[in-house]
Scaffold this motif. Structure first.
Motif, short mmCIF file in Angstrom:
data_model
loop_
_atom_site.label_atom_id
_atom_site.label_comp_id
_atom_site.label_asym_id
_atom_site.label_seq_id
_atom_site.Cartn_x
_atom_site.Cartn_y
_atom_site.Cartn_z
N GLU A 175 58.10 0.88 17.43
CA GLU A 175 58.33 -0.52 16.66
C GLU A 175 59.23 -1.14 17.40
OE1 GLU A 175 58.57 -0.22 12.29
OE2 GLU A 175 60.64 -0.63 12.76
N GLU A 176 60.27 -0.74 17.96
CA GLU A 176 61.30 -1.56 18.85
C GLU A 176 60.36 -2.12 20.20
OE1 GLU A 176 64.29 1.13 19.61
OE2 GLU A 176 64.79 1.29 17.26
N GLU A 177 59.55 -1.36 20.54
CA GLU A 177 58.83 -1.87 21.82
C GLU A 177 57.69 -2.92 21.44
OE1 GLU A 177 56.59 1.54 23.60
OE2 GLU A 177 58.29 2.30 24.64
N TYR A 178 57.49 -2.89 20.16
CA TYR A 178 56.45 -4.14 19.53
C TYR A 178 57.66 -5.20 19.39
CZ TYR A 178 53.49 -6.43 16.69
OH TYR A 178 52.64 -7.78 16.03
N MET A 179 58.52 -5.07 18.68
CA MET A 179 59.52 -6.20 18.49
C MET A 179 59.89 -7.16 19.77
SD MET A 179 61.76 -4.93 15.47
CE MET A 179 62.15 -3.21 15.83
N LEU A 180 59.91 -6.24 20.81
CA LEU A 180 60.60 -6.71 22.17
C LEU A 180 59.35 -7.67 22.68
CD1 LEU A 180 62.55 -3.99 23.70
CD2 LEU A 180 63.51 -5.98 22.91
N LYS A 181 58.06 -7.17 22.61
CA LYS A 181 56.88 -7.65 23.16
C LYS A 181 56.58 -8.87 22.61
CE LYS A 181 51.70 -6.97 22.93
NZ LYS A 181 51.01 -5.72 22.46
N ILE A 182 56.86 -8.97 21.17
CA ILE A 182 56.59 -10.47 20.49
C ILE A 182 58.01 -11.26 20.34
CG2 ILE A 182 54.85 -9.28 19.04
CD1 ILE A 182 56.72 -9.48 16.72
N ASN A 183 59.12 -10.79 21.17
CA ASN A 183 60.28 -11.44 21.03
C ASN A 183 60.99 -11.61 19.42
OD1 ASN A 183 60.61 -11.83 23.77
ND2 ASN A 183 58.98 -13.49 23.59
N TYR A 184 60.88 -10.71 18.75
CA TYR A 184 61.14 -10.74 17.29
C TYR A 184 62.87 -10.92 17.16
CZ TYR A 184 61.90 -9.12 12.38
OH TYR A 184 62.44 -9.20 11.21
N PRO A 185 63.36 -12.00 16.46
CA PRO A 185 64.45 -12.49 16.48
C PRO A 185 65.24 -11.42 15.80
CG PRO A 185 63.15 -13.55 15.00
CD PRO A 185 62.29 -12.93 15.58
N GLY A 186 64.81 -10.60 14.84
CA GLY A 186 65.65 -9.62 14.04
C GLY A 186 65.59 -8.08 14.82
N TYR A 187 65.42 -8.28 16.14
CA TYR A 187 65.37 -6.87 16.75
C TYR A 187 66.57 -6.02 17.18
CZ TYR A 187 65.51 -3.69 20.74
OH TYR A 187 65.83 -2.53 21.52
N GLU A 188 67.76 -6.86 17.19
CA GLU A 188 69.02 -6.16 17.34
C GLU A 188 69.59 -5.63 15.84
OE1 GLU A 188 70.90 -5.29 19.86
OE2 GLU A 188 69.52 -6.49 21.09
N GLU A 189 69.31 -6.25 14.78
CA GLU A 189 69.56 -5.61 13.65
C GLU A 189 68.46 -4.31 13.20
OE1 GLU A 189 69.44 -6.68 8.89
OE2 GLU A 189 69.01 -8.18 10.21
N GLN A 190 67.29 -4.52 13.28
CA GLN A 190 66.50 -3.23 13.27
C GLN A 190 66.85 -2.13 14.09
OE1 GLN A 190 63.75 -2.59 11.46
NE2 GLN A 190 62.52 -4.59 11.25
N LYS A 191 67.31 -2.57 15.57
CA LYS A 191 67.61 -1.52 16.54
C LYS A 191 68.77 -0.49 15.91
CE LYS A 191 68.11 0.39 20.44
NZ LYS A 191 67.38 1.72 20.95
N ARG A 192 69.80 -1.45 15.45
CA ARG A 192 71.04 -0.90 14.66
C ARG A 192 70.91 -0.08 13.69
NH1 ARG A 192 73.64 -5.09 15.56
NH2 ARG A 192 72.97 -6.21 13.67
N GLU A 193 69.97 -0.30 12.73
CA GLU A 193 69.55 0.38 11.41
C GLU A 193 68.72 1.70 11.87
OE1 GLU A 193 67.59 -1.53 8.14
OE2 GLU A 193 68.91 -3.24 8.23
N HIS A 194 67.70 1.49 13.06
CA HIS A 194 67.17 2.83 13.27
C HIS A 194 68.08 3.64 13.87
CE1 HIS A 194 63.13 0.27 14.16
NE2 HIS A 194 63.64 0.25 12.96
#
Length: 130
Positions: free
Chosen positions: A63-82
């Protein structure tokens, strides 16, 4: 019990498939909780927790690789929750299972079901398919 339906889908096939598998793991725990014929559930709880630990690490990585691939702006928050979820799973002390199987499984189910449903339905829904 976790029931998958279209409202759980985020529209990204690979992530939806992985979320479905997380539901399956949660439902294994639910079935174990409801199994009144099995008195010693330690080994099964251990397997479920290990499966959950391993699979969430795999899923979060995808999921994180996908978010990075699409430059998802909520990546950092998601990563922290994961990271926090994995940390909570790693802190599970399986020695406590022996004292009260049912209560332990109930607590585990509450934590996992609540987190999975909240995270998927609120956070992951914000990730847009490309």
């Amino acid at each position: 019990m976790l029931i998958w339906n279209d409202s759980c889908s985020i529209g990204i096939d690979i992530i939806d498939a992985q979320h479905k598998h997380l539901f399956e793991i949660g439902n294994q725990a639910y079935a174990l909780l409801k199994n009144g014929l099995q008195t010693d559930k330690y080994d099964d709880v251990n397997l479920i927790v290990e499966d959950l630990r391993n699979y969430t690490k795999y899923h979060f990585k995808c999921e994180e690789e996908y978010m990075l691939k699409i430059n998802y702006p909520g990546y950092e928050e998601q990563k922290r929750e994961h990271t926090n979820f994995i940390k909570r799973l790693e802190e599970i002390n399986l020695n406590n299972v022996d004292t009260n199987h049912q209560e332990y499984i109930e607590d585990l189910l509450h934590f996992v079901f609540e987190w999975i449903l909240e995270h998927i339905l609120e956070k992951d829904k914000l990730i847009m398919p490309v």
